[in-house]
Design a protein around this motif. Structure first.
Motif, PDB file in Angstrom:
ATOM      1  N   UNK A 156      26.075  28.563  10.004  1.00 56.37           N
ATOM      2  CA  UNK A 156      25.165  27.477   9.675  1.00 56.37           C
ATOM      3  C   UNK A 156      25.458  26.233  10.511  1.00 56.37           C
ATOM      4  N   UNK A 166      24.617  27.168  14.493  1.00 56.20           N
ATOM      5  CA  UNK A 166      23.221  27.382  14.879  1.00 56.20           C
ATOM      6  C   UNK A 166      22.505  26.089  15.185  1.00 56.20           C
ATOM      7  N   UNK A 200      21.551  23.167  17.262  1.00 54.91           N
ATOM      8  CA  UNK A 200      21.630  22.990  18.721  1.00 54.91           C
ATOM      9  C   UNK A 200      22.528  21.834  19.152  1.00 54.91           C
ATOM     10  N   UNK A 244      26.246  38.325   6.841  1.00 52.91           N
ATOM     11  CA  UNK A 244      25.497  38.675   5.633  1.00 52.91           C
ATOM     12  C   UNK A 244      26.039  39.930   4.959  1.00 52.91           C
ATOM     13  N   UNK A 294      15.604  22.923  13.679  1.00 54.82           N
ATOM     14  CA  UNK A 294      17.035  23.176  13.751  1.00 54.82           C
ATOM     15  C   UNK A 294      17.690  22.991  12.388  1.00 54.82           C
ATOM     16  N   UNK A 295      17.369  21.893  11.730  1.00 55.91           N
ATOM     17  CA  UNK A 295      17.964  21.641  10.427  1.00 55.91           C
ATOM     18  C   UNK A 295      17.475  22.657   9.403  1.00 55.91           C
ATOM     19  N   UNK A 306      16.576  25.840   9.978  1.00 56.30           N
ATOM     20  CA  UNK A 306      17.263  27.116  10.192  1.00 56.30           C
ATOM     21  C   UNK A 306      18.711  27.038   9.750  1.00 56.30           C
ATOM     22  N   UNK A 307      19.333  25.914  10.069  1.00 61.48           N
ATOM     23  CA  UNK A 307      20.730  25.752   9.683  1.00 61.48           C
ATOM     24  C   UNK A 307      20.895  25.802   8.163  1.00 61.48           C
ATOM     25  N   UNK A 322      18.568  27.365   6.170  1.00 64.20           N
ATOM     26  CA  UNK A 322      18.031  28.653   5.732  1.00 64.20           C
ATOM     27  C   UNK A 322      19.006  29.796   5.946  1.00 64.20           C
ATOM     28  N   UNK A 323      19.886  29.630   6.906  1.00 67.83           N
ATOM     29  CA  UNK A 323      20.747  30.752   7.278  1.00 67.83           C
ATOM     30  C   UNK A 323      21.908  30.921   6.309  1.00 67.83           C
ATOM     31  N   UNK A 324      22.164  29.889   5.515  1.00 67.70           N
ATOM     32  CA  UNK A 324      23.259  29.959   4.536  1.00 67.70           C
ATOM     33  C   UNK A 324      22.845  30.881   3.386  1.00 67.70           C
ATOM     34  N   UNK A 325      23.592  31.965   3.186  1.00 65.52           N
ATOM     35  CA  UNK A 325      23.192  32.980   2.206  1.00 65.52           C
ATOM     36  C   UNK A 325      22.959  32.432   0.807  1.00 65.52           C
ATOM     37  N   UNK A 356      17.040  30.453   2.140  1.00 65.27           N
ATOM     38  CA  UNK A 356      17.319  31.704   2.845  1.00 65.27           C
ATOM     39  C   UNK A 356      16.213  32.736   2.619  1.00 65.27           C
ATOM     40  N   UNK A 415      16.113  35.787   2.711  1.00 60.69           N
ATOM     41  CA  UNK A 415      16.485  36.991   1.972  1.00 60.69           C
ATOM     42  C   UNK A 415      16.826  36.695   0.514  1.00 60.69           C
ATOM     43  N   UNK A 425      13.742  31.883  15.518  1.00 57.96           N
ATOM     44  CA  UNK A 425      15.012  31.350  16.001  1.00 57.96           C
ATOM     45  C   UNK A 425      14.867  30.903  17.455  1.00 57.96           C
ATOM     46  N   UNK A 436      15.001  26.863  19.331  1.00 57.59           N
ATOM     47  CA  UNK A 436      15.784  26.461  20.500  1.00 57.59           C
ATOM     48  C   UNK A 436      14.905  26.088  21.685  1.00 57.59           C
TER      49      UNK A 436
END
Lengths: 218, 218
Positions: free
Chosen positions: A107, A110, A112, A170, B103-104, B106-107, B109-112, B117, B119, B166, B170
């Motif tokens: 987190x 990622x 940038x 994950x 960016x913020x 995704x950063x 969202x990627x945290x489980x 997120x 998923x 993703x 970027x």
DNA sequence: TACTATTTCTGAACACGTTCAAAACACGGG
DNA sequence: CCCGTGTTTTGAACGTGTTCAGAAATAGTA
């Protein structure tokens, strides 16, 4: 004396990395790191511009260790599939102690603007070292990788490695065995997929993939 | 009255989403949102458990809009490549105003553990809606997609969509045109790659990819 | 040694996300 | 009308990452 300064810096880095591993990202507060290292909060910031910077330190160290163990595993030669598998498994081995930390790491990485970002300026040495490993894996493969792929493949594989790392983060299965299975399955599969380059129908698709990846990169 | 309550909630959500878009994630503080919405900080937390929850609100809204515009673009039928391209471009269109925020997002969202997120439990409705779009794109494709792929393909395409998002985050090229080119190149390429399923040599590789993806998922 | 410049270090202070006890409000039943 | 119950709202307080003015230690020079 420059030695004392370096000692303080090392002490901070060691403490931080240890705490990251043992109690996780959130509980490892800057105050706690400073206290554990026996310095003031402000002093920690004299050496590291941010908490992210300390995470970067961890990233660099893990990357170095990966490069070292992977290089060892790549002595001699073998099929591309087995070499790729060796490099990927070496990466998983090195990261293993940090699995709980992985989510927070990714987190952070990622973003940038973060120094931890694998594409960032600050990560250039670590990234180059990692890329070199994949280049080594490709170059030493027997039978040899088709010439037209040899230049682009390492970077694409490195990108795939980033993806696998994401999967690993994950992966909550015991010992992250699902990721291990993914590597075991994907590494030879990838190698066999490339051998399709000789099939007339498939060669064209592969060419298009390559030229797309090149055109996107600029 | 339940109406007033819903009004406060809406006002907070609207204010937050507007501020996210206009001034970014970091500058949009909870205090600022509350002030702009004319309520106290504590009250904002009565309706949204965390700042991430507000981001989740944005995610859901973007997803809904994507599903709607994509469904429109999928009326009638066409090749898998063109239908896939339509869905992906629709996604990029909807996300466009939020690129700086990406960016913020995704950063987060990627945290489980985050509700954002893709998923996560909290995202199930949004994810299902998104998956349905890809299922629609696959099912309505002429010529038809090979039967043995039809079940797995939507999920794999959705995963690819996550990857493209993703890439988009970027992508700093003007108007994110590199991502547009990626979609234009990758959508037909993917479709043509699938047509290799008929080549005897390639079919085996494809089968292995499928069975690997299935075995990994459990 | 004494004086200055540089490096290293300190701790209070700031804005942030978040929590919580208590106040204010809404409203149906006596 | 007032009471009691549940909902909504408030603002002070906590711990966090980070900053900064200045103190302390060190190095350099005479």
């Amino acid at each position: 004396m420059a030695v004392k300064s370096e000692q303080t810096r090392q002490k901070l880095a060691d403490t931080a990395l240890h705490m990251f591993r043992e109690i996780g990202f959130e509980k490892t507060t800057m105050r706690a790191i400073a206290a554990e290292a026996g310095v003031s909060v402000g002093n920690a910031y004299y050496y590291f511009a941010s908490k992210d910077d300390l995470v970067h330190e961890l990233y660099v160290q893990v990357q170095e260790e990966h490069a070292a163990t992977a290089a060892l595993a790549l002595e001699g030669s073998g099929s591309l599939g087995s070499r790729l598998g060796a490099v990927l498994h070496a990466g998983l081995d090195v990261m293993a102690p940090y699995h709980a930390f992985g989510a927070d790491f990714v987190s952070t990485a990622i973003r940038p603007t973060s120094p931890v970002n694998p594409f960032s300026e600050a990560s250039t040495p670590a990234r180059e070292a990692s890329l070199a490993i994949f280049r080594l894996a490709v170059d030493g493969a027997r039978p040899a990788v088709p010439r037209k792929l040899r230049a682009d493949l390492p970077e694409l594989l490195w990108l795939g490695y980033m993806g696998i790392t994401l999967f690993w983060v994950y992966d909550t299965s015991p010992g992250q065995q699902r990721t291990r299975r993914l590597v075991d399955g994907a590494a030879p599969l990838m190698a066999r997929g490339l051998s399709l380059a000789r099939l007339p129908g498939a060669a064209k698709v592969l060419d298009d993939i390559l030229s797309l990846s090149r055109s996107i990169r600029s």
